[in-house]
Design an enzyme around this catalytic site. Structure first.
Site, short mmCIF file in Angstrom:
data_model
loop_
_atom_site.label_atom_id
_atom_site.label_comp_id
_atom_site.label_asym_id
_atom_site.label_seq_id
_atom_site.Cartn_x
_atom_site.Cartn_y
_atom_site.Cartn_z
N GLU A 59 -42.15 -11.94 4.61
CA GLU A 59 -43.17 -12.65 3.83
C GLU A 59 -42.53 -13.51 2.74
O GLU A 59 -43.03 -14.60 2.43
CB GLU A 59 -44.14 -11.65 3.21
CG GLU A 59 -45.01 -10.90 4.20
CD GLU A 59 -44.32 -9.69 4.84
OE1 GLU A 59 -44.97 -9.01 5.64
OE2 GLU A 59 -43.14 -9.45 4.53
N ARG A 270 -32.33 -3.99 10.78
CA ARG A 270 -33.37 -4.59 9.94
C ARG A 270 -33.25 -4.17 8.48
O ARG A 270 -33.43 -4.97 7.57
CB ARG A 270 -34.75 -4.20 10.48
CG ARG A 270 -35.94 -4.62 9.62
CD ARG A 270 -36.17 -6.10 9.68
NE ARG A 270 -37.40 -6.49 9.01
CZ ARG A 270 -37.76 -7.76 8.81
NH1 ARG A 270 -36.98 -8.74 9.25
NH2 ARG A 270 -38.88 -8.06 8.19
N ASN A 342 -40.18 -11.27 13.84
CA ASN A 342 -40.37 -12.71 13.94
C ASN A 342 -39.27 -13.34 14.78
O ASN A 342 -38.09 -13.14 14.52
CB ASN A 342 -40.38 -13.30 12.53
CG ASN A 342 -40.31 -14.81 12.53
OD1 ASN A 342 -40.89 -15.46 13.40
ND2 ASN A 342 -39.59 -15.38 11.58
N GLU A 345 -37.25 -17.77 13.66
CA GLU A 345 -35.96 -18.14 13.09
C GLU A 345 -34.90 -18.26 14.17
O GLU A 345 -34.01 -19.12 14.09
CB GLU A 345 -35.52 -17.13 12.03
CG GLU A 345 -34.39 -17.63 11.16
CD GLU A 345 -34.20 -16.82 9.91
OE1 GLU A 345 -33.73 -17.37 8.91
OE2 GLU A 345 -34.54 -15.62 9.92
#
Length: 436
Positions: A59, A270, A342, A345
Protein backbone atom coordinates in the site's frame (compact mmCIF):
# COMPACT_ATOMS: atom_id res chain seq x y z
CA UNK A 1 -20.53 -2.41 17.80
CA UNK A 2 -20.45 -2.48 21.62
CA UNK A 3 -19.31 -6.12 21.71
CA UNK A 4 -16.67 -5.35 19.05
CA UNK A 5 -15.36 -2.46 21.14
CA UNK A 6 -15.21 -4.54 24.31
CA UNK A 7 -13.36 -7.33 22.50
CA UNK A 8 -10.73 -4.97 21.09
CA UNK A 9 -10.23 -3.39 24.50
CA UNK A 10 -9.66 -6.81 26.06
CA UNK A 11 -7.19 -7.77 23.33
CA UNK A 12 -4.90 -4.78 23.89
CA UNK A 13 -2.49 -6.65 26.24
CA UNK A 14 -2.06 -9.32 23.55
CA UNK A 15 -1.30 -6.61 20.99
CA UNK A 16 1.43 -5.22 23.26
CA UNK A 17 2.95 -8.70 23.59
CA UNK A 18 2.86 -9.20 19.83
CA UNK A 19 4.61 -5.88 19.23
CA UNK A 20 7.35 -6.81 21.73
CA UNK A 21 7.93 -10.14 19.98
CA UNK A 22 8.07 -8.62 16.52
CA UNK A 23 10.39 -5.83 17.69
CA UNK A 24 13.03 -8.48 18.40
CA UNK A 25 13.39 -8.99 14.64
CA UNK A 26 12.09 -5.64 13.31
CA UNK A 27 12.99 -2.83 15.76
CA UNK A 28 10.45 -0.42 14.23
CA UNK A 29 7.68 -2.36 16.01
CA UNK A 30 9.13 -1.15 19.30
CA UNK A 31 8.98 2.51 18.29
CA UNK A 32 6.27 4.82 19.65
CA UNK A 33 4.10 1.96 20.88
CA UNK A 34 1.82 4.42 22.70
CA UNK A 35 0.70 5.73 19.30
CA UNK A 36 -0.94 2.36 18.65
CA UNK A 37 -3.34 3.25 21.48
CA UNK A 38 -4.05 6.83 20.44
CA UNK A 39 -1.44 8.50 22.64
CA UNK A 40 0.78 11.09 20.95
CA UNK A 41 3.53 12.71 23.00
CA UNK A 42 4.14 15.76 20.82
CA UNK A 43 2.06 18.89 21.25
CA UNK A 44 -1.05 19.02 19.13
CA UNK A 45 -0.20 20.33 15.62
CA UNK A 46 -2.16 22.99 13.79
CA UNK A 47 -4.22 20.46 11.83
CA UNK A 48 -5.30 20.69 8.22
CA UNK A 49 -3.34 17.56 7.26
CA UNK A 50 -4.13 15.43 4.26
CA UNK A 51 -4.11 12.10 6.03
CA UNK A 52 -3.11 9.04 4.02
CA UNK A 53 -3.11 5.54 5.54
CA UNK A 54 -0.92 2.88 3.89
CA UNK A 55 -0.94 -0.13 6.20
CA UNK A 56 2.00 -2.09 4.77
CA UNK A 57 4.64 -2.24 2.06
CA UNK A 58 2.41 -2.76 -0.97
CA UNK A 59 0.00 0.00 0.00
CA UNK A 60 2.89 2.37 0.70
CA UNK A 61 4.33 1.71 -2.74
CA UNK A 62 0.94 2.48 -4.28
CA UNK A 63 0.71 5.66 -2.19
CA UNK A 64 4.13 6.72 -3.48
CA UNK A 65 2.75 6.70 -7.03
CA UNK A 66 -0.19 8.93 -6.06
CA UNK A 67 1.53 11.41 -3.76
CA UNK A 68 3.23 13.65 -6.37
CA UNK A 69 -0.15 14.24 -8.03
CA UNK A 70 -1.77 14.91 -4.64
CA UNK A 71 0.88 17.50 -3.83
CA UNK A 72 0.03 19.28 -7.08
CA UNK A 73 -3.66 19.33 -6.15
CA UNK A 74 -2.77 20.61 -2.66
CA UNK A 75 0.08 23.12 -3.12
CA UNK A 76 2.10 23.15 0.09
CA UNK A 77 0.05 20.35 1.63
CA UNK A 78 1.12 18.75 4.90
CA UNK A 79 0.93 14.97 4.80
CA UNK A 80 -0.07 12.85 7.77
CA UNK A 81 1.18 9.38 6.80
CA UNK A 82 0.10 6.38 8.89
CA UNK A 83 1.01 2.69 8.77
CA UNK A 84 0.42 -0.58 10.57
CA UNK A 85 3.58 -2.56 9.72
CA UNK A 86 7.32 -2.02 9.99
CA UNK A 87 7.90 -2.53 6.27
CA UNK A 88 5.31 0.12 5.46
CA UNK A 89 6.93 2.48 7.98
CA UNK A 90 10.43 2.07 6.52
CA UNK A 91 9.20 2.55 2.94
CA UNK A 92 7.06 5.54 3.96
CA UNK A 93 9.95 7.51 5.46
CA UNK A 94 11.23 8.25 1.95
CA UNK A 95 7.92 9.93 1.05
CA UNK A 96 8.06 12.64 3.71
CA UNK A 97 8.74 16.32 3.01
CA UNK A 98 9.15 19.30 5.32
CA UNK A 99 6.09 19.69 7.55
CA UNK A 100 4.90 16.10 7.06
CA UNK A 101 4.26 13.72 9.95
CA UNK A 102 4.53 9.94 10.11
CA UNK A 103 2.84 7.96 12.92
CA UNK A 104 1.21 4.61 13.59
CA UNK A 105 -2.52 4.35 13.00
CA UNK A 106 -4.06 3.44 16.35
CA UNK A 107 -5.75 0.17 17.24
CA UNK A 108 -9.42 0.38 16.24
CA UNK A 109 -10.98 1.26 19.59
CA UNK A 110 -13.44 4.13 19.94
CA UNK A 111 -11.19 6.04 22.33
CA UNK A 112 -7.95 5.64 20.36
CA UNK A 113 -9.48 6.69 17.03
CA UNK A 114 -11.15 9.75 18.59
CA UNK A 115 -7.86 10.77 20.21
CA UNK A 116 -6.01 10.34 16.91
CA UNK A 117 -8.41 12.63 15.05
CA UNK A 118 -8.57 15.18 17.87
CA UNK A 119 -4.77 15.39 18.02
CA UNK A 120 -4.04 15.77 14.30
CA UNK A 121 -7.32 17.31 13.07
CA UNK A 122 -6.95 16.10 9.45
CA UNK A 123 -9.00 17.81 6.76
CA UNK A 124 -9.61 14.52 4.95
CA UNK A 125 -8.63 10.86 5.13
CA UNK A 126 -7.40 8.65 2.30
CA UNK A 127 -7.28 4.92 3.01
CA UNK A 128 -5.33 2.68 0.65
CA UNK A 129 -6.91 -0.51 -0.75
CA UNK A 130 -8.64 -2.40 2.09
CA UNK A 131 -8.24 -0.62 5.43
CA UNK A 132 -11.84 -0.01 6.52
CA UNK A 133 -12.29 -0.18 10.31
CA UNK A 134 -15.66 0.34 12.06
CA UNK A 135 -14.58 2.67 14.88
CA UNK A 136 -12.27 4.63 12.60
CA UNK A 137 -15.06 5.33 10.11
CA UNK A 138 -17.48 6.22 12.91
CA UNK A 139 -14.97 8.62 14.48
CA UNK A 140 -14.38 10.32 11.12
CA UNK A 141 -18.10 10.83 10.58
CA UNK A 142 -18.50 12.30 14.05
CA UNK A 143 -15.52 14.61 13.50
CA UNK A 144 -16.67 15.65 10.01
CA UNK A 145 -13.60 14.22 8.28
CA UNK A 146 -14.38 13.00 4.72
CA UNK A 147 -12.98 9.49 4.30
CA UNK A 148 -12.10 7.97 0.93
CA UNK A 149 -10.99 4.45 0.02
CA UNK A 150 -8.44 4.61 -2.80
CA UNK A 151 -7.13 1.87 -5.10
CA UNK A 152 -9.84 -0.19 -3.47
CA UNK A 153 -9.92 -3.95 -3.85
CA UNK A 154 -12.28 -6.51 -2.39
CA UNK A 155 -11.94 -10.24 -2.96
CA UNK A 156 -15.01 -12.47 -3.00
CA UNK A 157 -13.68 -14.26 0.09
CA UNK A 158 -13.27 -10.99 2.02
CA UNK A 159 -16.69 -9.79 0.86
CA UNK A 160 -18.43 -12.92 2.12
CA UNK A 161 -16.60 -12.64 5.44
CA UNK A 162 -17.65 -9.00 5.88
CA UNK A 163 -21.28 -9.80 5.02
CA UNK A 164 -21.39 -12.25 7.94
CA UNK A 165 -21.10 -9.26 10.30
CA UNK A 166 -23.50 -6.65 8.82
CA UNK A 167 -23.78 -4.73 12.10
CA UNK A 168 -20.07 -3.90 11.78
CA UNK A 169 -19.41 -3.88 8.04
CA UNK A 170 -22.59 -2.07 7.00
CA UNK A 171 -22.01 1.22 8.87
CA UNK A 172 -18.29 1.08 8.08
CA UNK A 173 -18.67 0.83 4.32
CA UNK A 174 -21.70 3.13 4.18
CA UNK A 175 -19.67 5.73 6.06
CA UNK A 176 -17.10 6.16 3.28
CA UNK A 177 -17.46 9.39 1.31
CA UNK A 178 -15.96 7.99 -1.89
CA UNK A 179 -14.60 4.63 -3.08
CA UNK A 180 -12.26 4.40 -6.07
CA UNK A 181 -12.07 0.76 -7.12
CA UNK A 182 -9.42 -1.07 -9.12
CA UNK A 183 -11.89 -3.06 -11.24
CA UNK A 184 -15.56 -3.67 -11.97
CA UNK A 185 -15.71 -6.86 -9.83
CA UNK A 186 -14.10 -4.98 -6.92
CA UNK A 187 -16.68 -2.20 -7.32
CA UNK A 188 -19.59 -4.66 -7.41
CA UNK A 189 -18.47 -6.32 -4.16
CA UNK A 190 -17.99 -2.96 -2.45
CA UNK A 191 -21.49 -1.92 -3.47
CA UNK A 192 -22.83 -5.15 -1.96
CA UNK A 193 -21.17 -4.13 1.30
CA UNK A 194 -23.01 -0.80 1.34
CA UNK A 195 -20.60 1.68 -0.24
CA UNK A 196 -22.49 4.51 -1.89
CA UNK A 197 -20.28 6.43 -4.29
CA UNK A 198 -18.14 3.78 -6.02
CA UNK A 199 -16.17 4.45 -9.21
CA UNK A 200 -13.84 2.23 -11.23
CA UNK A 201 -10.57 4.06 -11.88
CA UNK A 202 -7.97 1.30 -12.30
CA UNK A 203 -5.04 0.06 -10.27
CA UNK A 204 -2.44 2.63 -9.18
CA UNK A 205 0.28 0.01 -9.32
CA UNK A 206 0.10 -0.04 -13.14
CA UNK A 207 1.58 3.47 -13.07
CA UNK A 208 4.82 2.21 -11.56
CA UNK A 209 8.03 3.45 -13.17
CA UNK A 210 11.24 1.44 -13.01
CA UNK A 211 13.85 3.67 -11.40
CA UNK A 212 17.17 4.54 -13.00
CA UNK A 213 18.84 3.38 -9.80
CA UNK A 214 17.28 -0.09 -10.15
CA UNK A 215 18.42 -0.31 -13.79
CA UNK A 216 21.99 0.68 -12.89
CA UNK A 217 22.07 -1.73 -9.99
CA UNK A 218 20.71 -4.57 -12.16
CA UNK A 219 23.42 -3.88 -14.74
CA UNK A 220 26.07 -4.07 -11.99
CA UNK A 221 24.67 -7.33 -10.64
CA UNK A 222 24.48 -8.96 -14.07
CA UNK A 223 28.22 -8.54 -14.54
CA UNK A 224 28.75 -10.67 -11.41
CA UNK A 225 25.90 -13.13 -11.95
CA UNK A 226 27.20 -14.02 -15.42
CA UNK A 227 25.11 -15.70 -18.11
CA UNK A 228 23.23 -18.11 -15.83
CA UNK A 229 19.41 -17.75 -16.12
CA UNK A 230 18.07 -16.33 -12.85
CA UNK A 231 14.67 -17.63 -11.72
CA UNK A 232 13.18 -15.70 -8.82
CA UNK A 233 10.87 -16.86 -6.06
CA UNK A 234 9.26 -13.51 -5.37
CA UNK A 235 7.80 -12.43 -2.01
CA UNK A 236 7.53 -15.95 -0.64
CA UNK A 237 5.47 -16.57 2.47
CA UNK A 238 5.94 -19.08 5.26
CA UNK A 239 5.80 -22.66 3.99
CA UNK A 240 6.32 -21.83 0.32
CA UNK A 241 10.10 -22.21 0.42
CA UNK A 242 9.62 -25.74 1.76
CA UNK A 243 7.09 -26.49 -0.99
CA UNK A 244 9.68 -25.36 -3.53
CA UNK A 245 12.45 -27.45 -1.98
CA UNK A 246 10.26 -30.55 -1.84
CA UNK A 247 9.18 -30.12 -5.46
CA UNK A 248 12.74 -29.42 -6.55
CA UNK A 249 14.11 -32.58 -4.96
CA UNK A 250 11.19 -34.89 -5.73
CA UNK A 251 11.98 -35.40 -9.42
CA UNK A 252 15.67 -36.11 -10.12
CA UNK A 253 15.26 -35.87 -13.90
CA UNK A 254 13.80 -32.36 -13.70
CA UNK A 255 16.43 -31.32 -11.18
CA UNK A 256 19.14 -32.44 -13.60
CA UNK A 257 17.47 -30.44 -16.38
CA UNK A 258 17.48 -27.31 -14.25
CA UNK A 259 21.13 -27.84 -13.36
CA UNK A 260 22.01 -28.42 -17.02
CA UNK A 261 20.30 -25.13 -17.86
CA UNK A 262 22.48 -23.44 -15.24
CA UNK A 263 19.53 -22.03 -13.28
CA UNK A 264 20.46 -19.73 -10.41
CA UNK A 265 17.58 -19.41 -7.96
CA UNK A 266 16.87 -16.02 -6.40
CA UNK A 267 14.73 -16.38 -3.27
CA UNK A 268 13.18 -13.21 -1.81
CA UNK A 269 11.03 -13.75 1.32
CA UNK A 270 8.14 -11.35 1.77
CA UNK A 271 8.92 -10.53 5.41
CA UNK A 272 12.41 -9.54 6.57
CA UNK A 273 12.07 -11.22 9.96
CA UNK A 274 12.20 -14.55 8.07
CA UNK A 275 15.53 -13.98 6.29
CA UNK A 276 17.61 -15.96 8.78
CA UNK A 277 14.98 -18.70 9.04
CA UNK A 278 14.97 -19.19 5.26
CA UNK A 279 18.76 -19.13 5.13
CA UNK A 280 18.84 -21.94 7.70
CA UNK A 281 16.31 -23.92 5.66
CA UNK A 282 18.51 -23.64 2.56
CA UNK A 283 21.57 -24.74 4.51
CA UNK A 284 19.68 -27.75 5.87
CA UNK A 285 18.81 -28.68 2.27
CA UNK A 286 22.57 -28.60 1.45
CA UNK A 287 22.14 -25.80 -1.06
CA UNK A 288 24.99 -23.36 -1.50
CA UNK A 289 23.48 -19.96 -0.70
CA UNK A 290 24.88 -16.47 -1.21
CA UNK A 291 23.19 -13.62 0.69
CA UNK A 292 22.54 -10.36 -1.09
CA UNK A 293 23.38 -8.46 2.11
CA UNK A 294 26.98 -9.68 1.87
CA UNK A 295 27.57 -7.77 -1.39
CA UNK A 296 27.07 -4.28 0.00
CA UNK A 297 27.46 -1.75 -2.82
CA UNK A 298 29.64 -4.10 -4.85
CA UNK A 299 28.72 -6.46 -7.63
CA UNK A 300 28.36 -10.17 -6.76
CA UNK A 301 31.57 -12.17 -6.79
CA UNK A 302 31.56 -13.91 -10.18
CA UNK A 303 33.56 -16.92 -8.97
CA UNK A 304 31.20 -17.56 -6.06
CA UNK A 305 28.15 -17.12 -8.31
CA UNK A 306 29.45 -19.86 -10.59
CA UNK A 307 29.01 -22.46 -7.87
CA UNK A 308 26.06 -20.96 -5.96
CA UNK A 309 22.67 -22.69 -6.01
CA UNK A 310 20.62 -19.87 -4.51
CA UNK A 311 20.88 -16.15 -3.83
CA UNK A 312 18.89 -15.08 -0.78
CA UNK A 313 17.42 -11.63 -1.40
CA UNK A 314 17.68 -10.40 2.18
CA UNK A 315 17.20 -6.69 1.53
CA UNK A 316 14.38 -4.16 1.38
CA UNK A 317 13.52 -1.76 -1.42
CA UNK A 318 15.25 -3.70 -4.19
CA UNK A 319 12.39 -5.67 -5.75
CA UNK A 320 12.73 -3.89 -9.08
CA UNK A 321 16.39 -4.85 -9.27
CA UNK A 322 15.55 -8.44 -8.40
CA UNK A 323 12.94 -8.59 -11.17
CA UNK A 324 15.24 -6.92 -13.70
CA UNK A 325 17.94 -9.59 -13.32
CA UNK A 326 15.42 -12.47 -13.48
CA UNK A 327 14.27 -14.29 -16.61
CA UNK A 328 11.03 -15.23 -14.86
CA UNK A 329 9.56 -15.39 -11.35
CA UNK A 330 7.41 -17.70 -9.24
CA UNK A 331 4.89 -15.52 -7.42
CA UNK A 332 4.83 -15.85 -3.65
CA UNK A 333 1.62 -16.08 -1.67
CA UNK A 334 -0.02 -18.01 -4.52
CA UNK A 335 1.30 -21.52 -3.78
CA UNK A 336 -0.05 -21.48 -0.23
CA UNK A 337 -3.68 -20.37 0.31
CA UNK A 338 -2.72 -16.76 1.00
CA UNK A 339 -4.18 -14.94 -1.99
CA UNK A 340 -1.03 -14.09 -3.93
CA UNK A 341 1.09 -10.98 -4.22
CA UNK A 342 1.10 -8.05 -6.63
CA UNK A 343 2.47 -9.11 -10.03
CA UNK A 344 2.42 -5.65 -11.62
CA UNK A 345 5.93 -4.69 -10.51
CA UNK A 346 7.20 -7.82 -12.24
CA UNK A 347 5.40 -6.76 -15.43
CA UNK A 348 7.02 -3.32 -15.19
CA UNK A 349 10.38 -5.08 -15.33
CA UNK A 350 9.26 -7.31 -18.24
CA UNK A 351 9.54 -10.37 -15.97
CA UNK A 352 6.88 -13.04 -16.67
CA UNK A 353 5.49 -14.82 -13.62
CA UNK A 354 4.36 -18.33 -12.78
CA UNK A 355 1.51 -18.30 -10.28
CA UNK A 356 0.03 -20.97 -8.10
CA UNK A 357 -3.72 -21.52 -7.72
CA UNK A 358 -4.29 -18.98 -4.91
CA UNK A 359 -4.60 -15.48 -6.39
CA UNK A 360 -7.85 -14.26 -4.83
CA UNK A 361 -6.31 -11.05 -3.46
CA UNK A 362 -5.31 -9.97 -6.98
CA UNK A 363 -7.74 -12.05 -9.02
CA UNK A 364 -8.41 -9.50 -11.76
CA UNK A 365 -4.77 -8.58 -12.36
CA UNK A 366 -3.82 -12.28 -12.34
CA UNK A 367 -6.54 -13.21 -14.83
CA UNK A 368 -5.58 -10.32 -17.10
CA UNK A 369 -1.90 -11.30 -17.00
CA UNK A 370 -2.73 -14.90 -17.96
CA UNK A 371 -5.06 -13.77 -20.76
CA UNK A 372 -2.38 -11.45 -22.16
CA UNK A 373 0.29 -14.17 -22.06
CA UNK A 374 2.38 -12.39 -19.40
CA UNK A 375 1.85 -15.10 -16.76
CA UNK A 376 1.12 -18.78 -16.33
CA UNK A 377 -1.14 -20.13 -13.61
CA UNK A 378 -0.35 -23.67 -12.45
CA UNK A 379 -2.07 -26.05 -10.05
CA UNK A 380 0.88 -26.50 -7.69
CA UNK A 381 4.63 -26.08 -7.23
CA UNK A 382 5.42 -29.26 -9.17
CA UNK A 383 3.64 -27.92 -12.24
CA UNK A 384 5.28 -24.53 -11.73
CA UNK A 385 8.76 -26.06 -11.92
CA UNK A 386 7.73 -27.96 -15.05
CA UNK A 387 6.72 -24.59 -16.53
CA UNK A 388 10.11 -23.11 -15.63
CA UNK A 389 11.86 -25.88 -17.57
CA UNK A 390 9.47 -25.49 -20.50
CA UNK A 391 9.95 -21.72 -20.70
CA UNK A 392 13.73 -21.84 -20.41
CA UNK A 393 13.99 -24.51 -23.11
CA UNK A 394 11.75 -22.51 -25.47
CA UNK A 395 13.38 -19.06 -25.65
CA UNK A 396 10.88 -17.71 -28.16
CA UNK A 397 7.98 -18.50 -25.83
CA UNK A 398 9.75 -16.79 -22.95
CA UNK A 399 10.54 -13.76 -25.09
CA UNK A 400 6.86 -13.55 -26.09
CA UNK A 401 5.86 -13.59 -22.41
CA UNK A 402 8.37 -10.85 -21.61
CA UNK A 403 6.89 -8.63 -24.35
CA UNK A 404 3.38 -9.42 -23.14
CA UNK A 405 4.34 -8.31 -19.63
CA UNK A 406 5.50 -4.97 -20.96
CA UNK A 407 2.26 -4.57 -22.96
CA UNK A 408 0.18 -5.51 -19.93
CA UNK A 409 1.66 -2.59 -18.02
CA UNK A 410 0.98 -0.09 -20.79
CA UNK A 411 -2.68 -1.11 -21.03
CA UNK A 412 -3.22 -0.59 -17.32
CA UNK A 413 -1.64 2.85 -16.96
CA UNK A 414 -3.65 5.97 -16.09
CA UNK A 415 -4.99 5.18 -12.62
CA UNK A 416 -3.15 8.07 -10.94
CA UNK A 417 -4.82 10.60 -13.26
CA UNK A 418 -8.18 8.85 -12.84
CA UNK A 419 -7.88 9.00 -9.05
CA UNK A 420 -7.15 12.71 -9.05
CA UNK A 421 -9.99 13.49 -11.48
CA UNK A 422 -12.45 11.48 -9.38
CA UNK A 423 -11.37 13.18 -6.16
CA UNK A 424 -11.66 16.64 -7.69
CA UNK A 425 -15.10 15.93 -9.15
CA UNK A 426 -16.60 15.20 -5.76
CA UNK A 427 -17.50 17.37 -2.79
CA UNK A 428 -14.43 16.03 -0.99
CA UNK A 429 -12.04 18.31 -2.85
CA UNK A 430 -13.00 21.66 -4.33
CA UNK A 431 -11.66 22.56 -7.76
CA UNK A 432 -9.16 25.00 -6.29
CA UNK A 433 -7.49 22.18 -4.41
CA UNK A 434 -8.80 23.07 -0.96
CA UNK A 435 -10.65 20.60 1.20
CA UNK A 436 -14.42 20.98 1.35
Amino acid sequence: MIAYGVLLHLLQPLLRQKLRRRAQHEPQYGLNVAQRFGQYADSSPEGGFVWLHAVSLGETRAAALLLPALREVFPGMRLLLTHGTATGWVQGRALLEAGDVQVWLPWDTAQATRQFLAHFKPSMGLLMETEVWPHLVQACRQAGVPLCLLNARMSEKSCRRALRWPALSGPAYRGLSLVLAQSVPDAQRLLRLGCRDVRVVGNLKFDVVVSDQARKQASLWRSGLGSRPVVMLASTREGEELLWLQALQSQPDRLEQLKALGVLWLLVPRHPQRFDEVNALLAKAALLCERRSAWGDREPDAARMTSADVVLGDSLGEMQTYYLVSRMALLGGSFAPLGGQNLIEAAACACPVVMGPHTFNFADAAALAVAQGAAWQMQDMQAALDQVVLALTHPQSLEHAQKAADQLLEKGRGAVSNHIQALRSTAVIKMNGSVA
